[in-house]
Design an enzyme around this catalytic site. Structure first.
Site, PDB file in Angstrom:
ATOM      1  N   HIS A 209      10.173 -33.993 101.869  1.00  8.21           N
ATOM      2  CA  HIS A 209      10.422 -32.989 100.828  1.00  8.21           C
ATOM      3  C   HIS A 209      11.892 -32.579 100.877  1.00  8.21           C
ATOM      4  O   HIS A 209      12.564 -32.763 101.902  1.00  8.21           O
ATOM      5  CB  HIS A 209       9.588 -31.719 101.076  1.00  8.21           C
ATOM      6  CG  HIS A 209       8.132 -31.848 100.740  1.00  8.21           C
ATOM      7  ND1 HIS A 209       7.236 -32.446 101.587  1.00  8.21           N
ATOM      8  CD2 HIS A 209       7.408 -31.436  99.662  1.00  8.21           C
ATOM      9  CE1 HIS A 209       6.023 -32.406 101.044  1.00  8.21           C
ATOM     10  NE2 HIS A 209       6.098 -31.793  99.869  1.00  8.21           N
ATOM     11  N   LYS A 213      12.570 -26.987 101.849  1.00  8.32           N
ATOM     12  CA  LYS A 213      11.146 -26.667 102.085  1.00  8.32           C
ATOM     13  C   LYS A 213      10.970 -26.132 103.505  1.00  8.32           C
ATOM     14  O   LYS A 213      11.356 -26.766 104.474  1.00  8.32           O
ATOM     15  CB  LYS A 213      10.255 -27.898 101.871  1.00  8.32           C
ATOM     16  CG  LYS A 213       8.760 -27.563 102.073  1.00  8.32           C
ATOM     17  CD  LYS A 213       7.843 -28.656 101.571  1.00  8.32           C
ATOM     18  CE  LYS A 213       6.369 -28.394 101.861  1.00  8.32           C
ATOM     19  NZ  LYS A 213       5.828 -27.194 101.218  1.00  8.32           N
TER      20      LYS A 213
HETATM   21  N1  LIG Z   1       1.059 -25.523  94.848  1.00  2.00           N
HETATM   22  C1  LIG Z   1       1.946 -26.470  94.484  1.00  2.00           C
HETATM   23  O1  LIG Z   1       1.639 -27.423  93.758  1.00  2.00           O
HETATM   24  C2  LIG Z   1       3.348 -26.363  94.957  1.00  2.00           C
HETATM   25  C3  LIG Z   1       3.661 -25.426  95.886  1.00  2.00           C
HETATM   26  N2  LIG Z   1       4.955 -25.251  96.255  1.00  2.00           N
HETATM   27  C4  LIG Z   1       5.184 -24.160  97.181  1.00  2.00           C
HETATM   28  O2  LIG Z   1       5.786 -23.083  96.463  1.00  2.00           O
HETATM   29  C5  LIG Z   1       6.612 -22.317  97.345  1.00  2.00           C
HETATM   30  C6  LIG Z   1       7.995 -22.152  96.721  1.00  2.00           C
HETATM   31  O3  LIG Z   1       8.603 -23.416  96.608  1.00  2.00           O
HETATM   32  P1  LIG Z   1      10.049 -23.583  95.938  1.00  2.00           P
HETATM   33  O4  LIG Z   1      10.097 -22.943  94.607  1.00  2.00           O
HETATM   34  O5  LIG Z   1      10.380 -25.014  96.051  1.00  2.00           O
HETATM   35  O6  LIG Z   1      10.938 -22.744  96.967  1.00  2.00           O
HETATM   36  P2  LIG Z   1      12.338 -22.033  96.689  1.00  2.00           P
HETATM   37  O7  LIG Z   1      12.895 -21.750  98.027  1.00  2.00           O
HETATM   38  O8  LIG Z   1      13.121 -22.802  95.709  1.00  2.00           O
HETATM   39  O9  LIG Z   1      11.934 -20.656  95.987  1.00  2.00           O
HETATM   40  C7  LIG Z   1      11.229 -19.640  96.596  1.00  2.00           C
HETATM   41  C8  LIG Z   1      11.725 -18.331  96.028  1.00  2.00           C
HETATM   42  O10 LIG Z   1      10.886 -17.299  96.492  1.00  2.00           O
HETATM   43  C9  LIG Z   1      11.689 -16.122  96.625  1.00  2.00           C
HETATM   44  N3  LIG Z   1      11.031 -15.257  97.609  1.00  2.00           N
HETATM   45  C10 LIG Z   1      10.949 -15.410  98.921  1.00  2.00           C
HETATM   46  N4  LIG Z   1      10.230 -14.414  99.458  1.00  2.00           N
HETATM   47  C11 LIG Z   1       9.854 -13.623  98.442  1.00  2.00           C
HETATM   48  C12 LIG Z   1       9.104 -12.442  98.342  1.00  2.00           C
HETATM   49  N5  LIG Z   1       8.596 -11.835  99.410  1.00  2.00           N
HETATM   50  N6  LIG Z   1       8.881 -11.902  97.122  1.00  2.00           N
HETATM   51  C13 LIG Z   1       9.401 -12.494  96.038  1.00  2.00           C
HETATM   52  N7  LIG Z   1      10.139 -13.607  96.074  1.00  2.00           N
HETATM   53  C14 LIG Z   1      10.368 -14.167  97.263  1.00  2.00           C
HETATM   54  C15 LIG Z   1      13.055 -16.618  97.078  1.00  2.00           C
HETATM   55  O11 LIG Z   1      14.029 -15.821  96.477  1.00  2.00           O
HETATM   56  P3  LIG Z   1      14.920 -14.786  97.313  1.00  2.00           P
HETATM   57  O12 LIG Z   1      15.735 -15.595  98.246  1.00  2.00           O
HETATM   58  O13 LIG Z   1      15.704 -14.104  96.236  1.00  2.00           O
HETATM   59  O14 LIG Z   1      13.967 -13.891  98.032  1.00  2.00           O
HETATM   60  C16 LIG Z   1      13.147 -18.018  96.480  1.00  2.00           C
HETATM   61  O15 LIG Z   1      13.985 -18.069  95.361  1.00  2.00           O
HETATM   62  C17 LIG Z   1       6.578 -23.075  98.678  1.00  2.00           C
HETATM   63  O16 LIG Z   1       5.592 -22.498  99.494  1.00  2.00           O
HETATM   64  C18 LIG Z   1       6.149 -24.475  98.293  1.00  2.00           C
HETATM   65  O17 LIG Z   1       5.507 -25.170  99.307  1.00  2.00           O
HETATM   66  C19 LIG Z   1       5.966 -26.007  95.751  1.00  2.00           C
HETATM   67  C20 LIG Z   1       5.710 -26.986  94.850  1.00  2.00           C
HETATM   68  C21 LIG Z   1       4.369 -27.254  94.380  1.00  2.00           C
HETATM   69  O1  LIG Z   2       7.301 -27.429  98.618  1.00  2.00           O
HETATM   70  C1  LIG Z   2       7.066 -28.375  97.828  1.00  2.00           C
HETATM   71  O2  LIG Z   2       7.940 -28.934  97.160  1.00  2.00           O
HETATM   72  C2  LIG Z   2       5.676 -28.815  97.695  1.00  2.00           C
HETATM   73  N1  LIG Z   2       4.744 -28.144  98.298  1.00  2.00           N
HETATM   74  C3  LIG Z   2       3.347 -28.388  98.222  1.00  2.00           C
HETATM   75  C4  LIG Z   2       2.776 -28.687  99.577  1.00  2.00           C
HETATM   76  O3  LIG Z   2       3.291 -28.166 100.582  1.00  2.00           O
HETATM   77  O4  LIG Z   2       1.776 -29.415  99.662  1.00  2.00           O
HETATM   78  C5  LIG Z   2       2.990 -29.448  97.200  1.00  2.00           C
HETATM   79  C6  LIG Z   2       4.002 -30.540  97.089  1.00  2.00           C
HETATM   80  O5  LIG Z   2       3.998 -31.260  98.280  1.00  2.00           O
HETATM   81  C7  LIG Z   2       5.378 -29.973  96.827  1.00  2.00           C
END
Ligand SMILES: NC(=O)C1=CN([C@@H]2O[C@H](COP(=O)(O)OP(=O)(O)OC[C@H]3O[C@@H](n4cnc5c(N)ncnc54)[C@H](OP(=O)(O)O)[C@@H]3O)[C@@H](O)[C@H]2O)C=CC1
Ligand SMILES: O=C(O)C1=N[C@H](C(=O)O)C[C@H](O)C1
Length: 326
Positions: A209, A213
């Site tokens: 990833h 991540k």
């Molecule tokens: N279910 C699915 O299909 C998928 C799940 N994911 C998951 O989604 C999550 C986010 O991924 P991604 O967008 O790539 O990560 P990023 O790091 O790009 O974004 C996460 C954001 O969350 C914010 N954040 C962190 N803590 C808090 C909080 N307590 N309250 C509000 N905002 C907060 C951060 O902003 P700041 O720094 O301003 O706090 C940051 O911008 C991960 O857990 C990932 O594994 C990702 C892709 C697909």
């Molecule tokens: O953080 C990501 O990017 C993703 N997170 C999810 C996971 O932890 O399974 C889904 C996908 O792998 C992308």
């Protein structure tokens, strides 16, 4: 050079995993071992299409932004607030015509309570960080805001308990990509039908990833649980987690333009005497598959809330089973 590109068509003479293990495994990095909100809403809903307010928490991040953009394209009303883990954040993010105001943690409860009053049929989507999963979910439950939890990690048992105890509605899935969800469901059914059928086999798992991540792939954990039912024990600490862009380019074969957003998974099974092997891969470039699936999940959950369904907790398999697979 080893390539695990999604459109890889030639059958490798030795498995990608073995070649990877020989050349790269040893060097792989073990990265993980208050004010009331402005109320202007944006919608592009056409006649007859479903529309309701959606609040995307985590809009400063990659997934949050992608989901907010997909929500506008699908005609949902984007509630113009989101949150950050940082207190001193003075920021707005523009999505379509909407300026989303970003609030710090201390404003969360007041702002979310105002949102619940102003938008009684709102669905919250959470794409924040693993360490905020449980506190965010508890707050949504306390205020009675139905939510889609896309964020991975946290204490999953506690997450389910919070929703159960509060009788709130939630859809929880570490994987929103519908075709990947279907694959994981297939593995689950496979394991239920033929438990123990791979006893004695050895499993190697690799996931790659983007470097940002923070946690181990939640999807890989779900697939590994299926392999365990099939009779293959697995120590999660053995999972190879690639977060180094150079290795991703050179060894995994991630296209350069997707180094900042990809999810490649490889599961390799070998029989005890090495005479039989199986390999499963799911390789995603970009984030649109998750953003689209998340909007389907939000629409699904909205329908469940509106119809006061007695079932309160859902996952993406429920969404697919009700006809959202396309
Ligand atoms: N279910 C699915 O299909 C998928 C799940 N994911 C998951 O989604 C999550 C986010 O991924 P991604 O967008 O790539 O990560 P990023 O790091 O790009 O974004 C996460 C954001 O969350 C914010 N954040 C962190 N803590 C808090 C909080 N307590 N309250 C509000 N905002 C907060 C951060 O902003 P700041 O720094 O301003 O706090 C940051 O911008 C991960 O857990 C990932 O594994 C990702 C892709 C697909
Ligand atoms: O953080 C990501 O990017 C993703 N997170 C999810 C996971 O932890 O399974 C889904 C996908 O792998 C992308």
């Amino acid at each position: 050079m080893l390539s695990l590109r999604p459109h890889h068509t030639t059958f490798p003479r030795t498995s990608p995993w073995l070649r990877w293990g020989r050349h790269a495994g040893a060097a792989a990095p073990h990265c993980l071992s208050a004010a009331a909100p402005a109320l202007a809403l944006e919608t592009a809903a056409g006649p007859g299409s479903v529309s309701f307010p959606i609040l995307v928490n985590g809009c400063t991040g990659n997934m949050g932004l992608s989901v907010a953009e997909a929500a506008v394209l699908r005609g949902l009303h984007l509630v113009p607030v989101s949150f950050s883990s940082r207190e001193k954040v003075k920021k707005t993010i523009q999505v379509g015509q909407t300026d989303i105001r970003i609030y710090g943690p201390s404003a969360r409860e007041d702002v979310l309570s105002s949102v619940a009053d102003e938008f009684p049929d709102v669905i919250v989507v959470d794409y924040t960080a693993p360490d905020s999963v449980n506190s965010n979910a508890e707050l949504y439950c306390k205020i009675g805001l139905p939510f889609v939890m896309g964020t991975t990690g946290g204490n999953q048992q506690l997450l389910y308990k919070s929703v159960q105890d509060s009788k709130n509605y939630a859809l929880i899935s570490p994987q929103m990509g519908k075709q990947v969800v279907a694959f994981v469901a297939l593995m689950r059914i496979f394991a239920e039908q033929f438990p123990g059928s791979f006893s004695g086999y050895h499993l190697e798992v690799l996931e790659s990833h983007q470097a940002s991540k923070k946690d181990t792939s939640g999807t890989a954990k779900d697939v590994i649980a299926c392999f365990e039912k099939l009779g293959v024990p697995y120590d999660m600490n053995r999972m190879v987690k690639i977060r180094d862009p150079e290795q991703q380019l050179e060894m995994v074969g991630v296209p350069e333009e997707h180094i900042e957003g990809h999810a490649f998974h490889l599961y390799h099974l070998t029989s005890a005497d090495d005479s039989v092997s199986f390999e499963f891969q799911h390789n995603v470039c970009g984030r649109s598959i998750y953003a689209e699936g998340t909007i389907d999940a939000a629409i699904f959950l909205h329908r469940k809330v509106q119809s006061k369904d007695s079932k309160r907790i859902y996952n993406m398999e429920d969404v697919l089973r009700e006809g959202y697979m396309r």
